[in-house]
Scaffold this motif. Structure first.
Motif, PDB file in Angstrom:
ATOM      1  N   ALA A   1       6.551  -7.154  -7.917  1.00  0.00           N
ATOM      2  CA  ALA A   1       5.196  -7.212  -8.475  1.00  0.00           C
ATOM      3  C   ALA A   1       4.255  -6.313  -7.678  1.00  0.00           C
ATOM      4  O   ALA A   1       3.375  -5.644  -8.249  1.00  0.00           O
ATOM      5  CB  ALA A   1       4.689  -8.646  -8.472  1.00  0.00           C
ATOM      6  N   MET A   2       4.429  -6.283  -6.351  1.00  0.00           N
ATOM      7  CA  MET A   2       3.618  -5.400  -5.504  1.00  0.00           C
ATOM      8  C   MET A   2       3.865  -3.937  -5.844  1.00  0.00           C
ATOM      9  O   MET A   2       2.926  -3.145  -5.958  1.00  0.00           O
ATOM     10  CB  MET A   2       3.943  -5.646  -4.032  1.00  0.00           C
ATOM     11  CG  MET A   2       3.276  -6.834  -3.413  1.00  0.00           C
ATOM     12  SD  MET A   2       3.548  -6.863  -1.622  1.00  0.00           S
ATOM     13  CE  MET A   2       2.384  -8.130  -1.139  1.00  0.00           C
TER      14      MET A   2
ATOM     15  N   PRO B   1       0.968  -4.178   8.610  1.00  0.00           N
ATOM     16  CA  PRO B   1       0.268  -3.729   9.821  1.00  0.00           C
ATOM     17  C   PRO B   1      -0.900  -2.794   9.510  1.00  0.00           C
ATOM     18  O   PRO B   1      -1.786  -2.623  10.342  1.00  0.00           O
ATOM     19  CB  PRO B   1       1.359  -2.990  10.604  1.00  0.00           C
ATOM     20  CG  PRO B   1       2.647  -3.474  10.040  1.00  0.00           C
ATOM     21  CD  PRO B   1       2.369  -3.749   8.601  1.00  0.00           C
ATOM     22  N   PHE B   2      -0.902  -2.198   8.314  1.00  0.00           N
ATOM     23  CA  PHE B   2      -1.942  -1.229   7.969  1.00  0.00           C
ATOM     24  C   PHE B   2      -3.117  -1.881   7.248  1.00  0.00           C
ATOM     25  O   PHE B   2      -4.262  -1.775   7.691  1.00  0.00           O
ATOM     26  CB  PHE B   2      -1.367  -0.110   7.108  1.00  0.00           C
ATOM     27  CG  PHE B   2      -2.361   0.960   6.765  1.00  0.00           C
ATOM     28  CD1 PHE B   2      -2.693   1.931   7.701  1.00  0.00           C
ATOM     29  CD2 PHE B   2      -2.973   1.001   5.519  1.00  0.00           C
ATOM     30  CE1 PHE B   2      -3.620   2.931   7.399  1.00  0.00           C
ATOM     31  CE2 PHE B   2      -3.897   1.988   5.209  1.00  0.00           C
ATOM     32  CZ  PHE B   2      -4.220   2.955   6.141  1.00  0.00           C
ATOM     33  N   CYS B   3      -2.828  -2.570   6.132  1.00  0.00           N
ATOM     34  CA  CYS B   3      -3.929  -3.127   5.337  1.00  0.00           C
ATOM     35  C   CYS B   3      -4.053  -4.639   5.462  1.00  0.00           C
ATOM     36  O   CYS B   3      -4.977  -5.230   4.904  1.00  0.00           O
ATOM     37  CB  CYS B   3      -3.766  -2.739   3.862  1.00  0.00           C
ATOM     38  SG  CYS B   3      -2.324  -3.466   3.054  1.00  0.00           S
ATOM     39  N   ARG B   4      -3.102  -5.275   6.200  1.00  0.00           N
ATOM     40  CA  ARG B   4      -3.100  -6.710   6.467  1.00  0.00           C
ATOM     41  C   ARG B   4      -2.910  -7.561   5.219  1.00  0.00           C
ATOM     42  O   ARG B   4      -3.198  -8.760   5.220  1.00  0.00           O
ATOM     43  CB  ARG B   4      -4.379  -7.147   7.193  1.00  0.00           C
ATOM     44  CG  ARG B   4      -4.760  -6.326   8.420  1.00  0.00           C
ATOM     45  CD  ARG B   4      -3.634  -6.128   9.386  1.00  0.00           C
ATOM     46  NE  ARG B   4      -3.118  -7.378   9.930  1.00  0.00           N
ATOM     47  CZ  ARG B   4      -1.999  -7.458  10.651  1.00  0.00           C
ATOM     48  NH1 ARG B   4      -1.282  -6.372  10.876  1.00  0.00           N
ATOM     49  NH2 ARG B   4      -1.591  -8.613  11.120  1.00  0.00           N
ATOM     50  N   THR B   5      -2.439  -6.983   4.152  1.00  0.00           N
ATOM     51  CA  THR B   5      -2.132  -7.752   2.943  1.00  0.00           C
ATOM     52  C   THR B   5      -0.954  -8.690   3.213  1.00  0.00           C
ATOM     53  O   THR B   5       0.059  -8.252   3.771  1.00  0.00           O
ATOM     54  CB  THR B   5      -1.769  -6.818   1.774  1.00  0.00           C
ATOM     55  OG1 THR B   5      -2.893  -5.985   1.482  1.00  0.00           O
ATOM     56  CG2 THR B   5      -1.370  -7.603   0.537  1.00  0.00           C
TER      57      THR B   5
ATOM     58  N   CYS C   1       0.813  -1.226   0.000  1.00  0.00           N
ATOM     59  CA  CYS C   1       0.000   0.000   0.000  1.00  0.00           C
ATOM     60  C   CYS C   1       0.841   1.269   0.000  1.00  0.00           C
ATOM     61  O   CYS C   1       0.305   2.370  -0.041  1.00  0.00           O
ATOM     62  CB  CYS C   1      -0.940   0.008   1.200  1.00  0.00           C
ATOM     63  SG  CYS C   1      -0.102  -0.200   2.800  1.00  0.00           S
ATOM     64  N   MET C   2       2.180   1.115   0.087  1.00  0.00           N
ATOM     65  CA  MET C   2       3.123   2.232   0.097  1.00  0.00           C
ATOM     66  C   MET C   2       2.942   3.141   1.314  1.00  0.00           C
ATOM     67  O   MET C   2       3.364   4.297   1.295  1.00  0.00           O
ATOM     68  CB  MET C   2       3.034   3.056  -1.195  1.00  0.00           C
ATOM     69  CG  MET C   2       3.720   2.392  -2.354  1.00  0.00           C
ATOM     70  SD  MET C   2       5.509   2.301  -2.134  1.00  0.00           S
ATOM     71  CE  MET C   2       5.872   0.677  -2.840  1.00  0.00           C
TER      72      MET C   2
END
Length: 211
Positions: A97-98, A82-86, A51-52
């Motif tokens: 790739a991310m 920790p932010f978006c749980r990806t 998510c950068m």
């Protein structure tokens, strides 16, 4: 009349330069705890490739203590964001790739991130590629990345990968500084003190950056 107009234009430019950029940009604040990340940001935080988002070390540790993460090292299986749980990357290929996915979505910070890694050729199996780095940093700067503006200023000032152009370097730093980029503001002060021998201007920039 023309000289008076030029002088007034320069005065108005200086007024804008010193009046703006006294607050750090939003990206310097952790999106989880909302606190300002200590400088230099990259030494007190970690960027999440999914998510950068730039997460402060305190929130990284807190997330680990809650038992959600199992490992931190790149060599081991990386923990989820920790932010978006990806779920995180497992190797260089999946990491890049991310980043590319964020670039395809128009993320200026992702372009800056990849540009810096091409600039230094340090991680993710990338080799140093100055033309590619400059292309990415320029694109990132045009789409709002203040850190990319700062880095471009450094390249122009030192003539690294581009024709040395101190005027263009100052333009990049001024644009970033007026939006709160602390390192760019500091560089303006250093240039004023060193190359221009203008202590008065240098002190103004240093005082703003010190805040």
């Amino acid at each position: 009349h023309k000289e008076a107009c030029k002088k007034r234009a320069a005065e108005l430019k200086d007024e804008r330069l010193y009046a703006r950029g006294h607050e750090r940009p939003e990206r310097d604040f952790c999106p989880i705890c909302t606190m300002a990340i200590p400088l230099p940001v990259e030494k007190h935080s970690r960027i999440q490739l999914c998510c950068m988002k730039v997460i402060c070390d305190g929130c990284i540790v807190a997330d680990e203590l809650r038992g959600r993460n199992r490992a931190r090292s790149f060599a081991a299986e990386c923990p989820p964001c920790p932010f978006c749980r990806t779920p995180s990357y497992k190797d260089n290929e999946s990491a890049l790739a991310m980043v590319q996915k964020r670039i395809d979505a128009g993320d200026a910070d992702a372009k800056k991130f990849l540009g810096l890694h091409y600039l230094h050729g340090e991680l993710y199996g990338l080799k140093k590629d100055l033309p590619r780095a400059i292309q990415l940093l320029t694109d990132a700067a045009e789409h709002g990345s203040l850190d990319a503006l700062f880095e471009l200023g450094n390249l122009y000032y030192n003539g690294e990968g581009v024709v040395k152009d101190e005027r263009e370097a100052i333009r990049c730093w001024e644009k970033a500084a007026m939006q709160g980029q602390v390192e760019a503001r500091h560089n303006l002060g250093a240039d004023a003190a060193g190359r221009k021998h203008n202590t008065k201007v240098a002190i103004k920039h240093f005082l703003i950056s010190a805040k």
